[in-house]
Design a protein around this motif. Structure first.
Motif, PDB file in Angstrom:
ATOM      1  N   VAL A 126       0.832  -1.213   0.000  1.00  0.00           N
ATOM      2  CA  VAL A 126       0.000   0.000   0.000  1.00  0.00           C
ATOM      3  C   VAL A 126       0.862   1.257   0.000  1.00  0.00           C
ATOM      4  O   VAL A 126       0.376   2.348  -0.319  1.00  0.00           O
ATOM      5  CB  VAL A 126      -0.970  -0.004   1.200  1.00  0.00           C
ATOM      6  CG1 VAL A 126      -1.965  -1.144   1.066  1.00  0.00           C
ATOM      7  CG2 VAL A 126      -0.205  -0.120   2.521  1.00  0.00           C
ATOM      8  N   VAL A 127       2.123   1.126   0.371  1.00  0.00           N
ATOM      9  CA  VAL A 127       3.116   2.195   0.252  1.00  0.00           C
ATOM     10  C   VAL A 127       4.333   1.599  -0.440  1.00  0.00           C
ATOM     11  O   VAL A 127       4.861   0.575   0.010  1.00  0.00           O
ATOM     12  CB  VAL A 127       3.514   2.788   1.614  1.00  0.00           C
ATOM     13  CG1 VAL A 127       4.630   3.826   1.446  1.00  0.00           C
ATOM     14  CG2 VAL A 127       2.315   3.412   2.302  1.00  0.00           C
ATOM     15  N   ASN A 128       4.759   2.217  -1.539  1.00  0.00           N
ATOM     16  CA  ASN A 128       5.903   1.720  -2.312  1.00  0.00           C
ATOM     17  C   ASN A 128       6.684   2.932  -2.804  1.00  0.00           C
ATOM     18  O   ASN A 128       6.579   3.350  -3.955  1.00  0.00           O
ATOM     19  CB  ASN A 128       5.402   0.875  -3.478  1.00  0.00           C
ATOM     20  CG  ASN A 128       6.531   0.167  -4.210  1.00  0.00           C
ATOM     21  OD1 ASN A 128       7.706   0.470  -4.010  1.00  0.00           O
ATOM     22  ND2 ASN A 128       6.179  -0.778  -5.065  1.00  0.00           N
ATOM     23  N   ASN A 129       7.458   3.539  -1.895  1.00  0.00           N
ATOM     24  CA  ASN A 129       8.145   4.797  -2.162  1.00  0.00           C
ATOM     25  C   ASN A 129       9.651   4.565  -2.207  1.00  0.00           C
ATOM     26  O   ASN A 129      10.323   4.505  -1.172  1.00  0.00           O
ATOM     27  CB  ASN A 129       7.793   5.826  -1.091  1.00  0.00           C
ATOM     28  CG  ASN A 129       8.220   7.228  -1.473  1.00  0.00           C
ATOM     29  OD1 ASN A 129       9.255   7.420  -2.089  1.00  0.00           O
ATOM     30  ND2 ASN A 129       7.410   8.209  -1.094  1.00  0.00           N
ATOM     31  N   LYS A 130      10.170   4.440  -3.416  1.00  0.00           N
ATOM     32  CA  LYS A 130      11.596   4.177  -3.579  1.00  0.00           C
ATOM     33  C   LYS A 130      12.441   5.368  -3.160  1.00  0.00           C
ATOM     34  O   LYS A 130      13.550   5.220  -2.633  1.00  0.00           O
ATOM     35  CB  LYS A 130      11.882   3.815  -5.035  1.00  0.00           C
ATOM     36  CG  LYS A 130      13.306   3.343  -5.290  1.00  0.00           C
ATOM     37  CD  LYS A 130      13.480   2.885  -6.727  1.00  0.00           C
ATOM     38  CE  LYS A 130      14.890   2.381  -6.980  1.00  0.00           C
ATOM     39  NZ  LYS A 130      15.058   1.910  -8.386  1.00  0.00           N
ATOM     40  N   ALA A 131      11.908   6.589  -3.346  1.00  0.00           N
ATOM     41  CA  ALA A 131      12.678   7.797  -3.026  1.00  0.00           C
ATOM     42  C   ALA A 131      12.995   7.884  -1.538  1.00  0.00           C
ATOM     43  O   ALA A 131      14.090   8.288  -1.145  1.00  0.00           O
ATOM     44  CB  ALA A 131      11.915   9.036  -3.482  1.00  0.00           C
ATOM     45  N   TYR A 135       8.393   1.196   2.487  1.00  0.00           N
ATOM     46  CA  TYR A 135       7.529   0.182   1.884  1.00  0.00           C
ATOM     47  C   TYR A 135       6.641  -0.426   2.977  1.00  0.00           C
ATOM     48  O   TYR A 135       7.142  -0.863   4.009  1.00  0.00           O
ATOM     49  CB  TYR A 135       8.361  -0.914   1.226  1.00  0.00           C
ATOM     50  CG  TYR A 135       9.381  -0.395   0.242  1.00  0.00           C
ATOM     51  CD1 TYR A 135       9.036  -0.132  -1.077  1.00  0.00           C
ATOM     52  CD2 TYR A 135      10.696  -0.134   0.646  1.00  0.00           C
ATOM     53  CE1 TYR A 135       9.970   0.366  -1.979  1.00  0.00           C
ATOM     54  CE2 TYR A 135      11.632   0.351  -0.252  1.00  0.00           C
ATOM     55  CZ  TYR A 135      11.268   0.609  -1.561  1.00  0.00           C
ATOM     56  OH  TYR A 135      12.197   1.116  -2.440  1.00  0.00           O
ATOM     57  N   ILE A 136       5.344  -0.433   2.736  1.00  0.00           N
ATOM     58  CA  ILE A 136       4.400  -1.029   3.682  1.00  0.00           C
ATOM     59  C   ILE A 136       3.516  -2.000   2.919  1.00  0.00           C
ATOM     60  O   ILE A 136       2.911  -1.646   1.894  1.00  0.00           O
ATOM     61  CB  ILE A 136       3.533   0.038   4.374  1.00  0.00           C
ATOM     62  CG1 ILE A 136       4.417   0.993   5.188  1.00  0.00           C
ATOM     63  CG2 ILE A 136       2.494  -0.624   5.289  1.00  0.00           C
ATOM     64  CD1 ILE A 136       3.655   2.145   5.817  1.00  0.00           C
ATOM     65  N   GLY A 137       3.447  -3.229   3.407  1.00  0.00           N
ATOM     66  CA  GLY A 137       2.665  -4.255   2.736  1.00  0.00           C
ATOM     67  C   GLY A 137       1.711  -4.960   3.678  1.00  0.00           C
ATOM     68  O   GLY A 137       1.932  -5.015   4.891  1.00  0.00           O
ATOM     69  N   ILE A 138       0.646  -5.498   3.094  1.00  0.00           N
ATOM     70  CA  ILE A 138      -0.332  -6.315   3.820  1.00  0.00           C
ATOM     71  C   ILE A 138      -0.318  -7.704   3.189  1.00  0.00           C
ATOM     72  O   ILE A 138      -0.386  -7.835   1.961  1.00  0.00           O
ATOM     73  CB  ILE A 138      -1.735  -5.704   3.749  1.00  0.00           C
ATOM     74  CG1 ILE A 138      -1.736  -4.307   4.381  1.00  0.00           C
ATOM     75  CG2 ILE A 138      -2.758  -6.611   4.446  1.00  0.00           C
ATOM     76  CD1 ILE A 138      -3.039  -3.558   4.192  1.00  0.00           C
ATOM     77  N   MET A 139      -0.224  -8.728   4.022  1.00  0.00           N
ATOM     78  CA  MET A 139      -0.049 -10.087   3.492  1.00  0.00           C
ATOM     79  C   MET A 139      -0.891 -11.103   4.266  1.00  0.00           C
ATOM     80  O   MET A 139      -0.565 -11.455   5.405  1.00  0.00           O
ATOM     81  CB  MET A 139       1.423 -10.494   3.542  1.00  0.00           C
ATOM     82  CG  MET A 139       1.723 -11.820   2.868  1.00  0.00           C
ATOM     83  SD  MET A 139       3.510 -12.094   2.799  1.00  0.00           S
ATOM     84  CE  MET A 139       3.570 -13.519   1.728  1.00  0.00           C
ATOM     85  N   ASP A 165      -3.543 -16.238   8.683  1.00  0.00           N
ATOM     86  CA  ASP A 165      -2.567 -15.328   9.291  1.00  0.00           C
ATOM     87  C   ASP A 165      -2.593 -14.021   8.508  1.00  0.00           C
ATOM     88  O   ASP A 165      -2.348 -14.005   7.301  1.00  0.00           O
ATOM     89  CB  ASP A 165      -1.175 -15.964   9.230  1.00  0.00           C
ATOM     90  CG  ASP A 165      -0.068 -15.057   9.759  1.00  0.00           C
ATOM     91  OD1 ASP A 165      -0.372 -13.924  10.183  1.00  0.00           O
ATOM     92  OD2 ASP A 165       1.097 -15.473   9.739  1.00  0.00           O
ATOM     93  N   LEU A 166      -2.901 -12.920   9.173  1.00  0.00           N
ATOM     94  CA  LEU A 166      -2.879 -11.601   8.536  1.00  0.00           C
ATOM     95  C   LEU A 166      -1.653 -10.855   9.050  1.00  0.00           C
ATOM     96  O   LEU A 166      -1.525 -10.587  10.247  1.00  0.00           O
ATOM     97  CB  LEU A 166      -4.143 -10.814   8.853  1.00  0.00           C
ATOM     98  CG  LEU A 166      -4.231  -9.427   8.195  1.00  0.00           C
ATOM     99  CD1 LEU A 166      -4.203  -9.531   6.676  1.00  0.00           C
ATOM    100  CD2 LEU A 166      -5.489  -8.692   8.658  1.00  0.00           C
ATOM    101  N   GLN A 167      -0.760 -10.506   8.136  1.00  0.00           N
ATOM    102  CA  GLN A 167       0.512  -9.875   8.489  1.00  0.00           C
ATOM    103  C   GLN A 167       0.626  -8.507   7.825  1.00  0.00           C
ATOM    104  O   GLN A 167       0.237  -8.333   6.661  1.00  0.00           O
ATOM    105  CB  GLN A 167       1.668 -10.759   8.029  1.00  0.00           C
ATOM    106  CG  GLN A 167       3.058 -10.272   8.409  1.00  0.00           C
ATOM    107  CD  GLN A 167       4.128 -11.260   7.963  1.00  0.00           C
ATOM    108  OE1 GLN A 167       4.590 -11.209   6.831  1.00  0.00           O
ATOM    109  NE2 GLN A 167       4.494 -12.185   8.857  1.00  0.00           N
ATOM    110  N   VAL A 168       1.156  -7.545   8.561  1.00  0.00           N
ATOM    111  CA  VAL A 168       1.443  -6.211   8.031  1.00  0.00           C
ATOM    112  C   VAL A 168       2.931  -5.950   8.242  1.00  0.00           C
ATOM    113  O   VAL A 168       3.453  -6.186   9.337  1.00  0.00           O
ATOM    114  CB  VAL A 168       0.606  -5.126   8.736  1.00  0.00           C
ATOM    115  CG1 VAL A 168       0.989  -3.739   8.216  1.00  0.00           C
ATOM    116  CG2 VAL A 168      -0.880  -5.374   8.513  1.00  0.00           C
TER     117      VAL A 168
END
Length: 294
Positions: A126-131, A135-139, A165-168
Motif C-alpha cells: 500500500v506504500v511503495n516509495n523508492k525515493a 515500503y508497507i505491505g499487507i499479506m 494469518d494476517l501480516q502487516v
C-alpha cells in the motif's frame, strides 16, 4: 496440569509443534522490499530445529528425557506484478519434512513424515516509495488443511484445521546500507475435530506476533541482520479444557546472506528462544535459504 494427562492427551502438546517449523509468519530481513513487476522468485528453505524441554503455560518446566527434533523443507514461488497502482505478489508455499525424537518425561512418540499444510499468500504494497525507501505491505496467509495428519497420533506435519494469518510489514531504509523492518501478525485458527484421542475438538485462541529486523549491507553482495520476535496468545483447549499449550515465546535471530550471482542468493539464519511458556522452546533453529530470481 500437564503431569496429570494421559498419553492420548499428550498429542495436544505436539499439535502446535507440527506447524511451528513451517510457520509462514516468520520473515527474513528483506521480505517487505518489493521486486520490480514481472519478477519471479523460486525459494527453497531447509530448516533443522531441536527442542529439549517443555514449559507449560503456568511456567512448569519438564526437561527430563523431553524434547523434539524437526527437519523441514519448504518450496516457495513468488510472482510480482502491478495492478491499479499497487505492487502485488501472489505466492504458494509447499512444506514437507519430518518430526522425530519426540518424547515427554521418557514417553516416546512415533515420528511423522510427509507434506505439511500448503500455504497460499499474497502481498499488497500500500506504500511503495523508492525515493524515501519506505515500503508497507499487507499479506494474508491461508493454510490449507490437507497435510499429513493421523487422528490420535501424537506427531503430525499437518494440523487438520484451517488457519488464517494476517501480516502487516513496514520496511524502512535508514541509510543506503542500513534498513529496519517491522512486522505484526494475528493468526485465527479453525477447530480440529479430530484432536486428542482422535474424536475430541481442539480449539485455539488467536496468536499474535511482532518481528523486528535491523540489516546492514556491508558489501555490494553481502548483508547481515539481527532480529527479534515476540509471540503471545494462542491458548489451546481440548474438549473445552485448557491443555497447557500456548504460543508465548521470545526469540533472537542472526542472519547472513550473499548474492553469489546477480540472480542467485544464499542466506543462512540461526534462531533461539530466550523465554517461552506453553510449549517446547527451540534450543536452536538453523535455516539455509536458496533464492533464484528470474
Amino acid at each position: 496440569m500437564i503431569h496429570f494427562l494421559r498419553r492420548s492427551s499428550l498429542a495436544v502438546f505436539c499439535a502446535a509443534l507440527a506447524a511451528a517449523p513451517v510457520s509462514a509468519a516468520d520473515v527474513n530481513s528483506g521480505d517487505y522490499l518489493p521486486a520490480p513487476a514481472g519478477t519471479n522468485l523460486l525459494v527453497f528453505y531447509s530448516q533443522y530445529a531441536t527442542r529439549d524441554e517443555y514449559v507449560s503455560s503456568s511456567g512448569q518446566n519438564f526437561s527430563n528425557d523431553t524434547g523434539l527434533d524437526s527437519y523441514v523443507n519448504i518450496l516457495r514461488y513468488v510472482h510480482y506484478f502491478d495492478i491499479g497502482g499497487f505492487t502485488v505478489a501472489p505466492q504458494v508455499l509447499i512444506p514437507a519434512g519430518t518430526l522425530y525424537n519426540g518424547r515427554f518425561e521418557g514417553t516416546a512418540f512415533d515420528a511423522a513424515a510427509g507434506v505439511a499444510d500448503p500455504i497460499l499468500a499474497t502481498t499488497v504494497w500500500v506504500v511503495n516509495n523508492k525515493a524515501t525507501q519506505t515500503y508497507i505491505g499487507i499479506m494474508p496467509y491461508l493454510f490449507l488443511p490437507v497435510g499429513q495428519y493421523s487422528a490420535g497420533q501424537v506427531l503430525n506435519l499437518g494440523e487438520n484445521r484451517w488457519k488464517l494469518d494476517l501480516q502487516v510489514g513496514w520496511y524502512q531504509g535508514l541509510t543506503n546500507a542500513v534498513a529496519l523492518q517491522l512486522t505484526g501478525d494475528v493468526v485465527w485458527y479453525g477447530d480440529n475435530t479430530q484432536g486428542g484421542n482422535g474424536t475430541q475438538t481442539l480449539s485455539q485462541d488467536p496468536t499474535y506476533q511482532l518481528q523486528a529486523w535491523l540489516s546492514y549491507a556491508f558489501a555490494p553482495t553481502w548483508s547481515a541482520a539481527v532480529g527479534y520476535s515476540q509471540f503471545w496468545g494462542g491458548t489451546e483447549y481440548l474438549a473445552g479444557m485448557p491443555t497447557g499449550n500456548a504460543t508465548d515465546r521470545s526469540q533472537v535471530r542472526l542472519e547472513l546472506s550473499k548474492f553469489v550471482t546477480p540472480t542467485f542468493q544464499v542466506l543462512g539464519l540461526i534462531q533461539r528462544d530466550v523465554a517461552a511458556s506453553g510449549g517446547f522452546p527451540e534450543a536452536f533453529r538453523g535455516t539455509v535459504r536458496l533464492l533464484q530470481v528470474f
